[in-house]
Design a protein around this motif. Structure first.
Motif, PDB file in Angstrom:
ATOM      1  N   ALA A  41     -10.788  36.378  42.282  1.00  0.00           N
ATOM      2  CA  ALA A  41     -10.270  35.751  43.495  1.00  0.00           C
ATOM      3  C   ALA A  41      -8.997  34.970  43.200  1.00  0.00           C
ATOM      4  O   ALA A  41      -8.003  35.082  43.933  1.00  0.00           O
ATOM      5  CB  ALA A  41     -11.329  34.832  44.092  1.00  0.00           C
ATOM      6  N   TYR A  87      -8.737  39.993  51.192  1.00  0.00           N
ATOM      7  CA  TYR A  87      -7.959  39.077  52.011  1.00  0.00           C
ATOM      8  C   TYR A  87      -6.544  38.868  51.491  1.00  0.00           C
ATOM      9  O   TYR A  87      -5.593  38.785  52.266  1.00  0.00           O
ATOM     10  CB  TYR A  87      -8.698  37.733  52.089  1.00  0.00           C
ATOM     11  N   PHE A  88      -6.428  38.831  50.165  1.00  0.00           N
ATOM     12  CA  PHE A  88      -5.122  38.461  49.599  1.00  0.00           C
ATOM     13  C   PHE A  88      -4.277  39.635  49.112  1.00  0.00           C
ATOM     14  O   PHE A  88      -3.061  39.602  49.216  1.00  0.00           O
ATOM     15  CB  PHE A  88      -5.315  37.492  48.423  1.00  0.00           C
ATOM     16  N   LYS A 101       0.638  38.223  44.685  1.00  0.00           N
ATOM     17  CA  LYS A 101       0.765  38.790  46.023  1.00  0.00           C
ATOM     18  C   LYS A 101       1.298  40.218  46.002  1.00  0.00           C
ATOM     19  O   LYS A 101       1.102  40.982  46.928  1.00  0.00           O
ATOM     20  CB  LYS A 101       1.726  37.935  46.847  1.00  0.00           C
ATOM     21  N   ARG A 118      -2.775  42.162  49.808  1.00  0.00           N
ATOM     22  CA  ARG A 118      -2.365  42.968  50.963  1.00  0.00           C
ATOM     23  C   ARG A 118      -1.497  44.159  50.580  1.00  0.00           C
ATOM     24  O   ARG A 118      -1.327  45.072  51.367  1.00  0.00           O
ATOM     25  CB  ARG A 118      -1.579  42.085  51.940  1.00  0.00           C
ATOM     26  N   SER A 125     -17.886  37.987  46.259  1.00  0.00           N
ATOM     27  CA  SER A 125     -16.892  36.973  46.619  1.00  0.00           C
ATOM     28  C   SER A 125     -15.512  37.371  46.089  1.00  0.00           C
ATOM     29  O   SER A 125     -14.499  37.171  46.763  1.00  0.00           O
ATOM     30  CB  SER A 125     -17.317  35.615  46.054  1.00  0.00           C
ATOM     31  N   TRP A 154     -14.174  40.088  48.347  1.00  0.00           N
ATOM     32  CA  TRP A 154     -13.745  39.551  49.644  1.00  0.00           C
ATOM     33  C   TRP A 154     -12.355  38.923  49.536  1.00  0.00           C
ATOM     34  O   TRP A 154     -11.493  39.131  50.379  1.00  0.00           O
ATOM     35  CB  TRP A 154     -14.748  38.490  50.133  1.00  0.00           C
ATOM     36  N   ALA A 155     -12.201  38.189  48.443  1.00  0.00           N
ATOM     37  CA  ALA A 155     -10.893  37.553  48.236  1.00  0.00           C
ATOM     38  C   ALA A 155      -9.817  38.627  48.085  1.00  0.00           C
ATOM     39  O   ALA A 155      -8.717  38.519  48.638  1.00  0.00           O
ATOM     40  CB  ALA A 155     -10.942  36.679  46.998  1.00  0.00           C
ATOM     41  N   MET A 199     -15.109  46.006  53.743  1.00  0.00           N
ATOM     42  CA  MET A 199     -14.048  45.036  54.001  1.00  0.00           C
ATOM     43  C   MET A 199     -12.791  45.385  53.238  1.00  0.00           C
ATOM     44  O   MET A 199     -11.680  45.346  53.782  1.00  0.00           O
ATOM     45  CB  MET A 199     -14.503  43.647  53.568  1.00  0.00           C
ATOM     46  N   CYS A 256      -5.317  35.938  44.542  1.00  0.00           N
ATOM     47  CA  CYS A 256      -4.673  34.958  45.405  1.00  0.00           C
ATOM     48  C   CYS A 256      -3.244  34.680  44.952  1.00  0.00           C
ATOM     49  O   CYS A 256      -2.344  34.515  45.779  1.00  0.00           O
ATOM     50  CB  CYS A 256      -5.536  33.702  45.387  1.00  0.00           C
TER      51      CYS A 256
END
Lengths: 489, 636
Positions: B518, B548-549, B525, B551, B541, B544-545, B570, B522
């Motif tokens: 994560a 989300y990050f 990028k 991209r 977890s 999931w991170a 996800m 994070c």
């Protein structure tokens, strides 16, 4: 006389020969017979169309006479038959005519038996007479049957010989119907045996090879060979070999000899069945090579042409003449465009028709890729065409399928997003919502999917927000990396 | 400040902009409206990451000449058909590499939109066939075409391109396995201006070589691994291609020394000769002929048997050599290398991989004589110790690339010396088991320009070492720390400092958990490639991170990971650029989970590796859909 014989031999000596005597005479009989048939057909005496026989008749008076006599009788008889329908009286007169002829025949045979050594000329005359009498006998006997008469007027050139001709017609008809005209269609013995068939195929192959050889073009010095020229009618005649007994025509000598076996045991001897060329006059001086000229004036294959190129065999002459100077009457049944004058060419084409998959933009098709590429290299502006099958791009089908599927399952995938790129697409929140909220697992029909913790999707946004802030407290907004990477030139 | 800047006219600003380092342009854009405008007008090259923005960006940057769509997911015909008709007029160079779902219709539209198109790259579009080639041929002004690995392209398609664009100068047909002699022959007959030709891996024969020899302007010929071409084929080249400067006959099985000699004989101006793995021995005849090549710069004879004397003769005659490849050469010793180093002072690239007899002495000689050395490949040179590395650190100030993979002799002291090469861009230390955190400190503190660092199976590497690297080498692009078993979350979390990281391999790190991943996700990028194979302890977890990050993630390997259905769903639905996914041996994953995950991303996937039994368990619509979008599935 001797010159005439020579000519005869030159013309036909290599194509056929008699079983009983020299090839020269036998072949000349053929021709004579042919000519007389033509005469009968026209119903009057005429000079035979064939030039070769003009010579012959002019020089040998006796033979000419015989010819005419025989012809006269036949014509009369034929006219009688034609004029009236079948009746017993005619039959009677026919019978008496036959009786007379049989006597004549007996005399002739006696003559042969008792004659001892005769010179060639005499022998020839006797055989000629013999043949003509036998023909008359057979034909008259044939006309005795009532059912035959309607065939008499049809079948050009064969009115006298109804039976075999009928069989022949029948055979060719069926062959035509099947569109399976293989070249061996002149098998017209009532019951052709397998042996015959096989033999004819062999013959055919051999002849085809001969023809191919000619294409290569040989380089004979002029004068080293003898030029022969057949007439158009002769070339186009369907048959070149005729049975001396029944008059039936054949394309090949071998087939004729097979046919002859049916006429008596004397034709079954190995000598009679042997290939004629082999027993051609032993010890006679070696003849010049024979080459053929096309009768068409101006043709390169015509002997008067400046750069005359002779044809090697009679078959070559036939094929050349048909291909070059005749209408192309056979059309391919598959493409309906290609036309041929030689049926064998049609066969060859039909074997490969439709297999030309290499297509040029100009519409020309090729059976081989290298031919197409050679064509393209040669002609400016021509490009290879791409066949239209599978013209529907699979992506098209795919995307429609995709839409259907998504509709069915009930979640909305990225395809919907790309319709209208929203300004906030980069935003983490937005994207989360978009990607997840349409995943309505309630409506989906996948069994066994309920083990998914449903609440997670109901309030996914908040739960994720929690997770992310706790994980690193990073706001996704400012670090998205942008949609454009910085690349210099 | 804005007042003083407004004095500058637009053209002056544009000139200033021209001097900018590309990453700074983003900051420039944000200064003011004026600056933004200058950026819009001056920008000539763009690489698009998300196709949704393509129409907008095309309007925004009217003077673009180069458009790169190679990393765009979801690029298909529909996108192209919706582009504004005046959007891409100025574009001359188009990169469509791996645009697998772009078909003939879209390509033709694109080719028509870009009226002045000169360069196009459609390599690795496996759906690119004859129809697509015909579409491309609409652009008659095309000069350069790259068709690498267009597997369905046949001679017919090539003919369309050749006939449509007969001003071609450069064409690459590498791995276009359907291309035969006919296509090459037509190409050579119609495109007389061809300067560069790549026919590597094609099944072409000597006939093609005869056609190629007729090209009057050919300068570069690449024919790596053409198994059917032999020495007779190369003999055609002896008298053809008068302008030939570069040839690559690497791994042509049937080519022997005599073939290479015939090329050399015919082209005294040859500059680059790459004949790796096809010359078995450097013989006298070869040496005599190669003497004539006064301008030879590159010579690759990897895999040949070379003696010291031949290396001496070679180097004394070709003194302008800058690039020598003698990897896997038998007979390369210190004496030969010393002689070579003394003669070729301009040497910039030296490949000594697998030359087991080369010791520190040779390295010392090379580094002392050839001060301009930029690339040094010493893979599996086991005799090299810290002494050799010391001279590298002392003399090779311009060294950019150093490959020390599998060199036992490399230790922390050695790394300390190496770290003096402050211009180092790429450092490969894979399988160097004798290095530890101490060495990494030196690297991290001094090699700040480093772009690539390979620490594959460096079992001595610990969290502190990784932290030092993350602190020091801020511009790092590629980092490989697979199977460095000592690493834990503490170390991996430090990776987040590497903002420019695009390629990260964490394979086999059993100690890292979701927290570590994560943190890394994070921070990094720009992450584009991520390998998590056999990272068994990463829990949801972490994923999931990641979802989300990360991209910008394009490729991900999740084999043997304990990813759950929800997490995978996800990941796949959120990673909007993901194109290449490996999903094998996922124990916690159900069939339904795979189905959903794949449905969520099926419109952007290009490559997929799946567990073989899933072939029959996934719905046929899904598989059809994937196939229709040009996705390739490997079943494992």
């Amino acid at each position: 006389m001797e010159t005439e014989d020579d000519l005869c031999q030159n013309n036909w000596g290599n194509s056929s020969s008699s079983k009983l005597r020299e090839p020269v005479c036998f072949t000349s009989q053929h021709k004579w017979e042919d000519a007389s048939i033509l005469d009968y057909e026209m119903g009057m005496e005429e000079e035979p169309a064939l030039q070769v026989f003009d010579h012959m008749k002019a020089s040998s008076g006796q033979e000419h006479n015989n010819n005419n006599n025989g012809g006269q009788v036949n014509v009369d008889f034929l006219q009688g038959v034609r004029a009236q329908a079948w009746d017993p009286r005619t039959m009677l007169s026919n019978l008496s005519f036959m009786e007379e002829k049989i006597h004549e025949l007996q005399d002739l045979v006696h003559l042969i038996v008792g004659g001892g050594r005769q010179d060639q000329q005499q022998q020839q005359h006797i055989t000629t007479d013999l043949t003509s009498i036998i023909i008359q006998l057979i034909s008259t006997a044939g006309s005795l049957l009532p059912s035959v008469k309607h065939n008499m007027s049809t079948a050009p050139g064969s009115a006298l010989f109804p039976y075999p001709r009928e069989a022949n017609n029948l055979a060719s008809q069926t062959l035509n119907n099947n569109s399976n005209n293989n070249l061996a269609q002149d098998f017209d013995l009532p019951k052709p045996t397998i042996v015959q068939e096989r033999e004819s195929h062999v013959v055919e192959e051999h002849e085809m090879k001969d023809e191919d050889d000619v294409e290569e073009g040989e380089n004979l010095p002029p004068g080293s060979y003898e030029i022969l020229q057949l007439e158009k009618e002769e070339i186009l005649a369907p048959h070149t070999h005729f049975c001396t007994i029944c008059g039936k025509g054949f394309k090949r000598d071998a087939n004729l000899r097979m046919h002859m076996r049916g006429h008596g045991d004397e034709y079954k001897t190995p000598a009679a069945l042997a290939k004629p060329n082999k027993e051609a006059v032993p010890g006679s001086e070696p003849t010049l090579i024979k080459r053929y000229s096309c009768p068409f004036p101006g043709c390169k294959r015509n002997k008067d042409h400046k750069k005359f190129q002779p044809l090697k065999t009679i078959l070559c002459v036939k094929n050349h003449y048909k291909r070059t100077h005749c209408d192309k009457s056979f059309t391919c049944s598959r493409c309906h465009t290609k036309k041929f004058s030689v049926i064998a060419d049609l066969k060859t084409h039909e074997k490969h028709c439709g297999k030309n998959k290499w297509l040029c933009s100009c519409g020309t098709t090729f059976s081989r890729k290298d031919k197409l590429f050679g064509h393209i290299t040669l002609f400016q502006g021509h490009t290879p065409a791409i066949p239209l099958e599978e013209s529907k791009p699979s992506a098209q089908r795919g995307s429609s399928a995709c839409e259907n599927n998504t509709g069915m399952v009930g979640f909305n995938l990225g395809s919907a997003n790309q319709e209208s790129p929203q300004p906030g697409f980069m935003d983490g929140k937005m994207s989360f919502e978009e990607s997840f909220s349409p995943l309505c697992f309630d409506t989906c029909n996948f069994g066994g999917f309920h083990e998914f913790p449903r609440p997670m999707f109901d309030d996914s946004e908040s739960s994720f927000q929690m997770l992310i802030s706790s994980a690193c407290g990073f706001s996704p907004r400012n670090g998205g990396g942008g949609s454009v990477s910085n690349t210099s030139l | 400040m804005s007042l003083s800047l407004s004095v500058l006219s637009e053209d002056l600003l544009a000139r200033v902009y021209g001097f900018l380092h590309p990453p700074c342009r983003k900051t420039w854009r944000l200064v003011s409206r004026e600056f933004h405008r200058v950026d819009s007008l001056s920008r000539t090259s763009i690489k698009i990451l998300r196709v949704e923005f393509l129409p907008l960006l095309l309007l925004k940057y009217p003077n673009l000449s180069s458009l790169d769509l190679s990393v765009c997911p979801k690029l298909d015909d529909d996108v192209v058909l919706r582009l504004p008709s005046n959007g891409a007029v100025s574009i001359k160079s188009l990169n469509l590499s791996r645009a697998t779902s772009l078909r003939a219709r879209g390509l033709e539209t694109l080719a028509r939109l870009c009226r002045g198109l000169e360069r196009v790259d459609v390599s690795h579009c496996w759906g690119f066939g004859d129809r697509e080639a015909a579409a491309i041929s609409v652009a008659a002004g095309l000069r350069e075409v790259r068709l690498d690995k267009c597997l369905s392209l046949s001679d017919v398609g090539l003919a369309r391109i050749v006939l449509g664009c007969n001003n071609l100068k450069k064409i690459s047909l590498k791995w276009c396995m359907e291309i035969s002699d006919l296509g090459i022959d037509l190409l050579c007959k119609k495109c007389k201006n061809l300067r560069s030709l790549d026919v590597s891996y094609l099944k072409i024969t000597n006939d093609s070589m005869r056609s190629i020899a007729l090209l009057p302007r050919l300068e570069v010929l690449d024919m790596v691994n053409c198994p059917l071409v032999d020495d007779d084929g190369l003999e055609y080249l002896e008298n053809g291609c008068p302008l030939l400067q570069e040839i690559d006959v690497t791994r042509c099985e049937r080519v022997s020394l005599s073939g290479v000699v015939s090329i050399v004989r015919g082209h005294p101006d040859l500059q680059h000769l790459k004949a790796s793995h096809c010359v078995s021995e450097v013989s006298l005849s070869f040496l005599q002929n190669i003497k004539a090549l006064k301008h030879l710069k590159t010579l690759w004879i990897d895999g040949a048997r070379v003696s010291d004397s031949s290396l001496l003769t070679l180097s004394s005659s070709c003194r302008s050599l800058t690039d020598i490849g003698v990897s896997k050469c038998e007979g390369v010793t210190d004496i030969g290398m010393t002689g070579l180093a003394r003669n070729c002072l301009n040497l910039k690239t030296l490949n000594l991989a697998c030359c087991g007899f080369v010791t520190d002495a040779a390295i010392c000689a090379v580094t002392q004589s050839c001060r301009n050395l930029e690339t040094l490949k010493l893979e599996s040179c086991h005799m090299i110790t810290e002494k050799g590395l010391e001279s590298i650190g002392c003399y090779s100030k311009y060294l950019q690339e150093l490959d020390l993979t599998d060199c036992y002799g490399v230790n922390d002291r050695g790394l300390e010396y190496v770290s003096k090469c402050s211009n180092l861009l790429s450092l490969k230390l894979g399988l160097c088991t004798n290095i530890s955190d101490k060495g990494m400190f030196h690297i991290g503190s001094k090699c700040s320009k480093l772009l690539e660092l390979d620490l594959y199976r460096c079992s001595g590497l610990g969290d502190d070492g990784l932290a030092a690297i993350s602190r020091g080498c801020k511009s790092l692009n590629r980092l490989i720390i697979s199977y460095c078993g000592e690493l834990t979350d503490t170390g991996v979390e430090q990776i987040r400092q590497l903002e420019n990281l695009t390629h990260l391999e964490l394979r086999g790190l059993k100690n890292i958990t979701g927290a570590g991943l994560a943190a890394a996700a994070c921070g990094c990028k720009k992450l584009d490639y991520l390998d998590l194979k056999k990272c068994e302890n990463i829990d949801d977890s972490g994923f999931w991170a990641l979802a989300y990050f990360a991209r910008n993630l394009r490729q991900i390997n999740l084999c043997y990971c304990s990813v759950s259905d929800t997490a995978l769903c996800m990941l796949m639905s959120n990673l909007s650029r993901v194109q290449d996914v490996d999903l094998v041996q996922l124990n916690r994953l159900s069939v339904e989970g795979s189905e959903f995950a794949l449905r969520a991303c099926c419109n952007r996937l290009k490559k997929l590796k799946l567990f073989a039994p899933l072939r029959f368990l996934l719905s046929s619509e899904l598989l059809e859909m994937l196939h229709a979008r040009g996705c390739r599935i490997r079943w494992d």
